[in-house]
Scaffold this active site. Sequence first.
Site, short mmCIF file in Angstrom:
data_model
loop_
_atom_site.label_atom_id
_atom_site.label_comp_id
_atom_site.label_asym_id
_atom_site.label_seq_id
_atom_site.Cartn_x
_atom_site.Cartn_y
_atom_site.Cartn_z
N LYS A 65 44.40 90.92 22.28
CA LYS A 65 44.21 89.84 23.25
C LYS A 65 44.36 90.25 24.68
CE LYS A 65 47.08 87.01 20.25
NZ LYS A 65 48.56 86.90 19.90
N HIS A 119 52.14 92.77 5.11
CA HIS A 119 51.86 92.94 6.69
C HIS A 119 53.02 93.84 6.94
CE1 HIS A 119 49.55 89.55 8.13
NE2 HIS A 119 49.75 89.03 6.81
N LYS A 148 59.68 98.06 17.72
CA LYS A 148 58.50 97.61 18.81
C LYS A 148 58.83 98.29 20.10
CE LYS A 148 56.92 93.27 17.00
NZ LYS A 148 55.27 93.15 16.76
N LYS A 166 56.30 90.08 22.77
CA LYS A 166 56.25 90.16 21.55
C LYS A 166 57.69 89.93 20.79
CE LYS A 166 54.34 94.31 21.74
NZ LYS A 166 53.24 94.70 20.67
N ARG A 167 57.77 89.62 19.59
CA ARG A 167 59.18 89.63 18.96
C ARG A 167 59.96 90.80 19.22
NH1 ARG A 167 59.44 90.63 13.57
NH2 ARG A 167 57.19 91.07 13.49
N THR A 169 48.24 92.07 17.06
CA THR A 169 47.17 91.51 17.44
C THR A 169 47.36 91.09 19.00
OG1 THR A 169 48.23 89.44 16.71
CG2 THR A 169 46.56 90.22 15.45
C1 LIG Z 1 49.78 87.21 19.39
C2 LIG Z 1 51.15 86.96 19.24
C3 LIG Z 1 51.93 87.43 18.58
C4 LIG Z 1 51.65 89.01 18.12
O1 LIG Z 1 52.19 89.82 18.97
P1 LIG Z 1 52.24 91.46 18.69
O2 LIG Z 1 52.24 92.04 19.87
O3 LIG Z 1 50.96 91.63 17.89
O4 LIG Z 1 53.67 91.48 17.96
C5 LIG Z 1 53.16 87.05 18.58
N1 LIG Z 1 53.57 85.86 19.18
C6 LIG Z 1 52.67 85.02 19.87
C7 LIG Z 1 52.85 83.70 20.39
C8 LIG Z 1 51.32 85.53 19.96
O5 LIG Z 1 50.35 84.90 20.32
#
Ligand SMILES: *Cc1c(COP(=O)(O)O)cnc(C)c1O
Length: 831
Positions: free
Chosen positions: A680, A364, A569, A563-564, A676
């Site tokens: 979404k 990952h 990022k 996101k984190r 991911t």
């Molecule tokens: C989808 C999701 C992530 C991943 O987000 P990225 O933008 O791909 O880093 C992290 N946390 C939650 C709660 C998510 O639903």
Amino acid sequence: MSSTSSSIPRSQAALQKAFQAALAREMAQAQAQQLPLDAQAVLRAAALACRDVLAARWAQVQMADAARRLGQGVRRVHYLSMEFLMGRALHNALSALGLRDCLEQALAPLGLALGDVLEREPDAALGNGGLGRLAACFLDSFAELGLPSFGYGLRYEYGMFAQGIADGRQIERPDDWMRAGNPWEVVRPELRYLVRFGGRVVVEGGQRRWVGGEEVEALAFDFIVPAHHSARVSTLRQWQARSVNPIAFDAFCRGEHAQANQHRVAAEALNWVLYPDDSTEAGQMLRLKQEALLVSASLQDLIARHLREAGGLQGLGRANAIHLNDTHPALAPAELMRLLLDEHGLGWEEAWNLTRQAVSYTNHTLMPEALETWPLRMFEALLPRHLEIIYEINHRFLEGVRRQHPGDDALLRRVSLIDEGPGDFHSRGGERRVRMAALAVVASHRVNGVAQLHSDLCVQTIFADYARLFPDRFHNVTNGVTPRRWLAQANPALSSLLDETLGEGWRTDLSELKKLAKKAGQLKLQKAFQQVKRANKEKLAARIRMETGLVVSPDSLFDVQIKRIHEYKRQLLNILHVIARYQAIVANPAAAPDGMPWVPRTVVIAGKAASAYQMAKLIIQLAHDVGRVVNSDPRVGDKLKLVFLPNYGVSLAETIIPAADLSEQISTAGTEASGTGNMKFAMNGALTIGTWDGANIEMAEHMGVDEMFVFGLRTEGVAKIKALGYDPRLYIEESRALKAVMDAIGDGSFSGGDANRYRALLDNLQQRDGYLLMADFADYCATQARVDELFRDPAGWSQRAIKNVAGMGWFSSDRTIAEYVERVWSVESLG
Ligand SMILES: *Cc1c(COP(=O)(O)O)cnc(C)c1O
């Protein structure tokens, strides 16, 4: 707790009756105690009633799988992951079982709204970010596709942490998500396995055995995940560590109560939180113990099941796939070898063949600092027998390499499972360490990355030597997300519009979305799409007001990055753009640089920073400082707002994503393995501003490259600029806008005159800027101007958004899992 009914309702009517009966029974519990039948009581009753139905299905599915496997040689998948970011369960269960209306009717006489009940449920946030959410999406697809499977994880009592904000700074609290009990879990008291730590290895009659040390007992708790279009379910089995010894009675009688209980606390500490801050030695030890607990209990469970079903160990590797979600469970091959050799008396060759057949691994991350390694010293202290086995695996592996490449000692050093310390680029702190990624690669028959670019880079960079040694081992499987949670449940309005426009086929086959593309130009569809988006934005605006007190306009462009928080990022790049925009608005409130009126924007950021990651915490603080200044400047008004929403998690994401106009996916090219979140957003009709990174690339290819706002250096550009000796100062000197932004942070404009608060952050950007923010800043801002331009044309914008949705059919986790089955988990993949 209620008993589980044994009969399986065959028709929907019978299912409803069973549910209503269970619901009435559980509500009677509250009534009998004269407790109010409020949202909390109903939540519990409804969850228990759903669990009853699911537990009955679970038993049915296990029987069917056992029969199927004996008959047809189907493999069962065991998905080992330290993280499962499940979120809430009730809404999903009601949708899957078709019981939503049924519960709604039961609530009406109580004067309760279903939404209020659903909102009461705490998130099961047993994960950190994308990797954990991916595991949760996969469980959903396992159920939907009817794949014989078990997800294995740990039952963290306090999740990771709950994020609060005080004075603009992140504070961490224990996430006490099971305070009101966990009605979903099914405890399996009959499933207990012993797990050992410490001790030593002895030889008994020629057999090596691991003895002594301390033992804890791992107890199984199941969470059942329903399919949405069949009666199948999948299982998340989570381990809880318990002391094998009751309280020390003599100590207790002496009045030494803490003493009497010490060993129990030590065992239970294994389950307190995910990722204890491993900046301390004690934290690292706890983490390694957690990994060993997960791996050992899961593999003992697997072997016991295989023995019950097959009567012996033969065929174990062909009948069972063991998948490692990143390196956290990479101890698994060593533990499986130990169990087969020491506990079941197999010879090395046979044990190794079974192990290699069973194990596969997903990488990952490419970041060297994120690839797990453990000091030999720690391994020796906690897992002495595993270390011996790893040495033996390494010895045999290196022998093979030496035969293939005689005389190439540098190669041997690079591919060894042991990092020999000083002088090696993998080493940390100069001590010898076990490389967990290397162990995972050597012990697996398949290794995959999570998007095409990432899989290519795996083979070209971190795993280049292994890829030359084992050219057939490496594959790509691009991530996906479950459309049940991320579209059908999160965005019911858009889902209805899709039903009206396409029929309901997309709900079982997401690739049907592509039929939207040729309708994207229809005015009526665009109008309907705009109404859906507008309603979702109003909901988010209300949420923002409730959480932060800030009033934002649903007419503004909702520009979202959730996101984190991590330097790669580049939330910081986003904030720098906000500051530049702020300065430009103040300079000329009447018009943007292109002479047109400003497009009002609401920038939304959410995310947690790892508790020991100071730079990420500083970025959160900067977001708050900038927000405070911008949001209260009367010259700015609605033209710009910056909001930070605290405690990011699955449920918050479900509210934010359907309301987004613009999705920020702006990692430095080559750093985001897949992402991911990006999927979404696009599935919910947000346009993406993004770099040529991770799965952004494949998304652009599926929707048409011109439908995405792509900017910035690409992977080759990043490599080139770094090779030439990157100097961020050149970019700062070159751009008046960038210089003004840096100066404003540096002179305390956002920190109440405190010029030192962001010193470390600015120094880093000016001197190193490892993620190339300075290099990408100009193109990012220019691309943001193109975003404004399109947003001024609502028809053009909606047409593009609809085309984005149309391009996302391929990004269902159902497609991802079908590819894993074909390329990684099939009997055929064993060669
Ligand atoms: C989808 C999701 C992530 C991943 O987000 P990225 O933008 O791909 O880093 C992290 N946390 C939650 C709660 C998510 O639903």
